[in-house]
Structure formats: structure tokens, C-alpha cells
Scaffold this active site. Structure first.
Site, PDB file in Angstrom:
ATOM      1  N   LYS A 231      43.646  43.440  33.982  1.00  0.00           N
ATOM      2  CA  LYS A 231      44.715  42.851  33.160  1.00  0.00           C
ATOM      3  C   LYS A 231      45.045  41.746  32.777  1.00  0.00           C
ATOM      4  O   LYS A 231      44.689  41.130  33.101  1.00  0.00           O
ATOM      5  CB  LYS A 231      45.339  43.206  34.298  1.00  0.00           C
ATOM      6  CG  LYS A 231      44.637  44.503  35.391  1.00  0.00           C
ATOM      7  CD  LYS A 231      45.243  45.168  37.083  1.00  0.00           C
ATOM      8  CE  LYS A 231      44.814  43.757  37.706  1.00  0.00           C
ATOM      9  NZ  LYS A 231      45.149  43.367  39.579  1.00  0.00           N
ATOM     10  N   THR A 264      57.826  40.824  40.035  1.00  0.00           N
ATOM     11  CA  THR A 264      56.294  41.885  39.396  1.00  0.00           C
ATOM     12  C   THR A 264      55.450  40.755  40.351  1.00  0.00           C
ATOM     13  O   THR A 264      54.381  41.246  40.199  1.00  0.00           O
ATOM     14  CB  THR A 264      56.608  40.516  38.242  1.00  0.00           C
ATOM     15  OG1 THR A 264      56.295  39.145  38.302  1.00  0.00           O
ATOM     16  CG2 THR A 264      56.930  40.972  37.028  1.00  0.00           C
ATOM     17  N   GLY A 266      53.151  42.196  43.065  1.00  0.00           N
ATOM     18  CA  GLY A 266      52.153  43.143  44.028  1.00  0.00           C
ATOM     19  C   GLY A 266      52.205  44.667  42.933  1.00  0.00           C
ATOM     20  O   GLY A 266      52.202  45.475  42.707  1.00  0.00           O
ATOM     21  N   THR A 267      52.379  43.959  41.461  1.00  0.00           N
ATOM     22  CA  THR A 267      52.017  44.981  40.066  1.00  0.00           C
ATOM     23  C   THR A 267      50.722  45.284  40.501  1.00  0.00           C
ATOM     24  O   THR A 267      49.822  46.340  40.190  1.00  0.00           O
ATOM     25  CB  THR A 267      52.430  43.863  38.851  1.00  0.00           C
ATOM     26  OG1 THR A 267      52.068  42.845  38.977  1.00  0.00           O
ATOM     27  CG2 THR A 267      54.208  44.640  38.460  1.00  0.00           C
ATOM     28  N   GLY A 268      50.122  44.226  40.581  1.00  0.00           N
ATOM     29  CA  GLY A 268      48.366  44.103  40.623  1.00  0.00           C
ATOM     30  C   GLY A 268      48.347  45.585  41.933  1.00  0.00           C
ATOM     31  O   GLY A 268      47.001  46.147  41.715  1.00  0.00           O
ATOM     32  N   CYS A 269      48.776  45.080  42.492  1.00  0.00           N
ATOM     33  CA  CYS A 269      48.237  45.625  44.126  1.00  0.00           C
ATOM     34  C   CYS A 269      49.024  47.660  43.846  1.00  0.00           C
ATOM     35  O   CYS A 269      48.169  48.424  44.122  1.00  0.00           O
ATOM     36  CB  CYS A 269      49.018  45.895  45.400  1.00  0.00           C
ATOM     37  SG  CYS A 269      49.193  43.912  45.670  1.00  0.00           S
TER      38      CYS A 269
END
Ligand SMILES: Cc1ncc(COP(=O)(O)OP(=O)(O)O)c(N)n1
Ligand SMILES: Cc1ncsc1CCOP(=O)(O)O
Ligand SMILES: [Mg+2]
Length: 552
Positions: A231, A264, A266-269
Site C-alpha cells: 500500500k 485516515t 484505521g484505513t489499513g485495517c
């Protein structure tokens, strides 16, 4: 700060243990019986299930992650993301964190034995389709998880190798690196590191450009996962959100727009959970990744101005769709490319000329054999367009014929149409997908190979290719001819419908170019600029069927 937070021991402060675990088996006999090996609902697998489990199967993701007291990331994000995608989510909590928009103030790891207990409780009983991992605080937790997955295999494993929070706090011990690389990754269907995590996994490799991300994706793939998504959200100087997807053979650059917002956290989770949710529904990996990216982009857009907390990073609203449209959470009506066979595109000017209402024209086209309808209205006022579309939906639905709207996503949402067709100067297909969700059909007009490639990347379901022949219906439209059509069909990964100047006199020439993904013809005047729409549709259908029978 990070290490002092992280290694506080987990203490159950209650004077007596809150629950004594061994009696569960005695209270609920048989509830921990080994889960069947296959997730498919074969009759033999179903035979030994209790009656209560014979009903509708809900796609199910189990998240194995840490709790975020602020609710923006971790378990809380995962459950909301799966819910927003229409998927059930159970949770095994690996650590309890105290955090907010400022950062992480404390971490209590859950004892490994108790993580094992939670895993057994859920995996042995609840028909999990996909496991998604987030914060795995220690090497021991990774080992426990690997063992549980060997005992209770699932359809897919999504590994988000969470190591450091976006506020810079450490969320896993350094020894987990080897656990990821040597054990968990080789069981994973996809791993989703961000730039920092990819760099840590690769011994500190510098990742500063998209080309570095591609190299990293290939290197991480060597640890054994089937797919890698690196990412690029943190890539400096990029105006786009670029992620690199590698499936072991091909590298894909997945581009989206970068939403300017502080929200932003928590975007990865969320991305990993959405991928898991789409896999649980049965979608293929690249499609799942694209749907997850589209969801995240929409959620960030919707949440960009939310003000919560005083820290540098705020949460976003996963459940924005509940507020914007009830239609976006409907389960996907699977698009069938064969529906493109005889594609009728309406024109109210022509219908007016022949003195019939739109609904009669649509009904006649369907009776004559049309397999899909597109309402194409360039002049109609919005409210009239919506009313006409709703009336046409009532005509199409009993025949199970999909109804698409030309250009107007707002009209499609208002009447809950089956999808939208857009051209190169209309709203981009990835934005349409974000607005309509995964359950709707999206078609894109393409005149070039590059446009066809982009339509696929953007998440379209089919492309409309033309004008094949000159036409008076669309002014100043460049003609691509049969050669142009063939070239695009050869390059397109999506099914194709040909359009432009096609009728009963030349439909055979179009279909005889012999391209497998050319699924049919789209026509306007050949049906609607005629007195007898049903009769013309029937004639055109028989031409198409004749060619279809002779070439297949
Ligand atoms: C099936 C199908 N293919 C192509 C088009 C053309 O769409 P577009 O390029 O957006 O042009 P307009 O129809 O909006 O004038 C189509 N409508 N349907
Ligand atoms: C909408 C459109 N897009 C490309 S050609 C065309 C018009 C097709 O109309 P007809 O079938 O009457 O030639
Ligand atoms: Mg258009």
C-alpha cells in the site's frame, strides 16, 4: 514510549476469574466439535449439521486483531467494515489498547492461551469463510494462530502485518517479523503491508517510489503468500493513492484518488477487512482488492470533514452508506455477460415520433427478445427521468431483464436501477462503482485498447464498443469499424457489446468477427425508430441466434 506501553503485563484484575473456561464443554455438549474441513455446503457436509444451521449461509470473516478503544482501527474497524460490505464478522481479540486520535496510551496483550481459546470457540463452530489478521503482538500469538488454522482450515487468509500504529507506536514485538516471514505468510492468500511494514519485512529496504514498491511486492511474495498488496498511502509527493498488487505473475498498479483528510486512522485495517469480506462472498482476489479500494475511497470522501478528537489523526465513518442510500448494501445481483446479447438502448424522441410511451416501447422490445435495456435520455428533466425509470423498472423486473441508466448515476440510485452505462466524458467508472457499490452493473464506452484496460481496472462489468458503423443517432461519433472492434475485443478482459449503426442488415457481420468475448449488439434506431418494436426485435434476435448457432 512504544515499548513501555507494549510490555505491560495483561492482568485480570477481578478477584475471581471472570469465567472458568473448561466447563463450557459441559454446559453446551458438542458445541466444540471439530469443524468440518470444507466450507462448501455440500449435502454430505450439511448432513451432520444441526437443523438450526441448515438455513441461509452468511458470508463470515473472523478478525484476529487488537481492540482500539477509539473505535477507528483494529477490531472495531474490522467489524464495521465487514458489516458495511454485508458480511458477518466475529472477533478474536489479541490485545486491548488504550488509544485515541492522539496516539496509543497503553497496550494489554491478551494471554496466548486465551487467544487460542477464542480461536477454537469461533473456528470450531461458526463456519468461518475467511480469517483476517491485524495486531498480532507476539511470535507466540502467530504460532498459536498458525496451529489453529491448520486444525480449522478456512477458504482464505488475509494478513495485514500490523507492526506500528500510524501514530508511531509499536504494536508488535520485533520477533514477530520472523513469525510473519517464516510461518504465517506461507499460509496467506494475500498480505497487505504498508510502506513501513514492507520495509521492515525486507530488512529496512528503502521504499520511495512506485518502482521500489513493485520490487518489494515481488520480494515479499517469495515468503510464500499467494498475493501481495503493497500500500502506497504513505508515498510522499504522490497525488494519487497508488497500491501495487502482485499475484506471482503480473504486477498491477492500482490507482485511486488521494482524499485530502486527517481522518485516515484505521484505513489499513479497513482495506484488509473489506478484501476479506469480498473473498468471503466468493469474489476473485483482484476484484476483491479493487472493491475494497473503492469502498475505502468512498468512506474517506464521505468522512473527510468529520471533526473528532484533538489529535493528528481522526477516524472515519465506515457506515456512511446507511446514510446515503439503502440500495448500496444490497447483495450483488451477479452480472451475466450473456445479457448483452440483444441490448436495447431507448430514445424517447423516436418513441414520440411513433406515438408510444416509453414503457410500451420497453415492453415490446422485451417481448421481441431484448435481453437488457438502457434508458438513454439526453434532454429529459431529472424528475421525469426518475419517474420514467421507475415505471420501466416495473416493466423489466417481472421479465428479469436488467435496466441500466445512461450517464445518470443519480437517477440510477433514485430508482434502484440495475446499473449505469457511462462514456469517456461521463463520470469515471471507479467513481460510479464507489457510489453504486459492488452489486450493480457498470458499462463503459471504449474506442481504444487503453480505455478498455482502464474500464477493467476501474471495476466495470462490460464495455460498449463503437460506433462500429456510421449512425445518425449519435452525432459526430467516430467510427471504429469491424477492425477496431476486433482489436479491442482481443485486448479486453471484459465482455464486449458492439454499438453504432447496427441492425438486422449487418448484425451478422458484427458477430461473425468471431471474438469469444463479443457477447452481443446494442441498438437504438433498429428497434425504436420503427413502428413495430416487438417485430423488429424478434427479427434482430433471430439474426443473432443464427450467427450464434453457426459460430459456436
Ligand atoms: C452499450 C452502450 N455502449 C456505448 C454507449 C455510448 O455511451 P457514451 O459514450 O457515454 O455516449 P452517450 O450514449 O452517453 O451519448 C452506450 N450508451 N451504450
Ligand atoms: C449511443 C451510441 N454510442 C455509440 S454509437 C451510438 C448510437 C447507436 O445508435 P444506433 O443503434 O441507432 O446506430
Ligand atoms: Mg454518456
Amino acid at each position: 514510549m512504544a515499548s513501555t506501553l507494549f510490555f505491560q503485563p495483561f492482568v485480570l484484575s477481578s478477584p475471581t476469574p471472570l469465567v472458568s473456561f473448561s466447563p463450557i464443554r459441559a454446559i453446551l455438549p458438542g458445541c466444540l466439535s471439530p469443524r468440518r474441513r470444507s466450507v462448501s455446503l455440500s449435502t454430505t457436509a450439511m448432513a451432520d449439521k444441526p437443523t438450526s444451521a441448515m438455513g441461509t449461509k452468511l458470508p463470515h470473516v473472523l478478525t484476529v486483531a487488537g481492540s482500539d478503544s477509539g473505535g477507528g482501527a483494529g477490531i472495531q474497524a474490522d467489524i464495521k467494515a465487514c458489516g458495511a460490505m454485508g458480511v458477518y464478522c466475529s472477533s478474536v481479540i489479541t490485545a486491548v489498547t488504550a488509544q485515541n486520535t492522539v496516539g496509543v496510551q497503553g497496550v494489554h496483550p491478551v494471554p496466548e492461551k486465551f487467544i487460542e481459546k477464542q480461536l477454537e470457540s469461533v473456528l470450531s463452530d461458526m463456519d468461518v469463510d475467511v480469517v483476517k489478521t491485524g495486531m498480532l503482538p507476539s511470535l507466540g500469538v502467530i504460532k498459536v494462530l498458525c496451529e489453529s488454522l491448520k486444525r480449522f482450515p478456512v477458504k482464505a487468509l488475509v494478513v495485514d502485518p500490523v507492526m506500528v500504529s500510524t501514530s508511531g507506536d509499536t504494536l508488535s514485538a520485533p520477533s514477530t517479523l520472523s513469525g510473519y516471514r517464516d510461518e504465517l505468510f506461507r499460509m496467506a492468500d494475500i498480505v497487505t503491508p504498508n510502506l513501513k511494514e514492507a520495509s521492515a519485512l525486507l530488512g529496512g529496504m528503502q521504499l520511495q517510489a512506485v518502482s521500489d514498491m513493485s520490487l518489494a511486492a515481488k520480494s515479499i511474495h517469495k515468503f510464500g503468500p499467494k498475493n501481495v498488496l503493497v500500500k502506497g498511502g504513505d508515498l510522499s509527493g504522490s497525488t494519487e493513492a497508488v497500491d501495487i498488487f502482485f499475484d506471482g505473475e503480473t504486477l498491477y498498479e492500482l490507482r485511486g484518488s488521494r482524499v485530502q483528510t486527517r481522518n485516515t486512522h484505521g484505513t489499513g485495517c479497513t482495506l484488509a477487512s473489506c478484501i476479506a469480506a469480498e473473498l468471503a462472498k466468493g469474489h476473485p482476489m483482484l476484484q476483491a482488492v479493487k472493491a475494497a479500494k473503492a469502498f475505502l475511497e468512498s468512506a474517506l470522501h464521505y468522512s473527510k470533514d468529520i471533526a473528532m478528537g484533538s489529535g493528528p489523526q481522526g477516524p472515519f465513518d465506515h457506515l456512511f452508506r446507511l446514510k446515503s442510500s439503502p440500495y448500496n448494501v444490497e447483495p450483488r445481483l451477479k452480472f451475466n455477460p450473456d445479457d448483452l446479447f440483444l441490448y436495447a438502448v431507448t430514445d424517447s424522441g423516436m418513441n414520440r415520433k411513433w406515438g408510444r410511451p416509453m414503457t410500451d416501447a420497453v415492453e415490446a422490445a422485451i417481448k421481441g427478445g431484448a435481453t437488457i435495456i438502457q434508458l438513454r435520455e439526453k434532454e429529459m428533466k431529472t424528475q421525469e427521468f426518475i419517474q420514467t425509470a421507475k415505471a420501466c423498472m416495473e416493466v423489466c423486473q417481472p421479465h428479469k431483464i436488467p435496466l441500466l441508466i445512461n450517464d445518470r448515476v443519480d437517477v440510477a440510485l433514485a430508482c434502484n436501477a440495475d446499473g449505469v452505462h457511462v462514456g469517456q466524458s461521463d463520470m469515471q467508472a471507479h467513481t460510479v462503482r464507489a457510489l453504486l457499490g459492488p452489486g450493480k452493473i457498470i458499462g463503459v464506452s471504449c474506442k481504444t485498447v487503453a480505455q478498455a484496460e482502464k474500464a477493467w481496472m476501474d471495476g466495470a462489468d462490460y464495455i460498449g464498443c463503437g460506433g462500429v458503423f456510421p449512425t445518425n443517432t449519435k452525432k459526430d461519433n467516430i467510427t471504429i469499424g469491424l477492425e477496431g472492434l476486433k482489436e479491442i475485443c482481443l485486448a479486453s478482459k471484459l465482455p464486449v457489446v458492439a454499438i453504432g449503426g447496427i441492425g438486422i442488415g449487418n448484425a451478422n457481420l458484427v458477430m461473425e468477427i468471431g471474438m469469444k468475448n463479443l457477447k452481443g449488439v446494442a441498438v437504438v434506431s433498429a428497434l425504436f425508430d420503427k413502428e413495430n418494436v416487438e417485430g423488429e426485435a424478434r427479427k434482430l434476435r433471430s439474426v443473432l441466434e443464427r450467427v450464434f448457432c453457426s459460430v459456436s
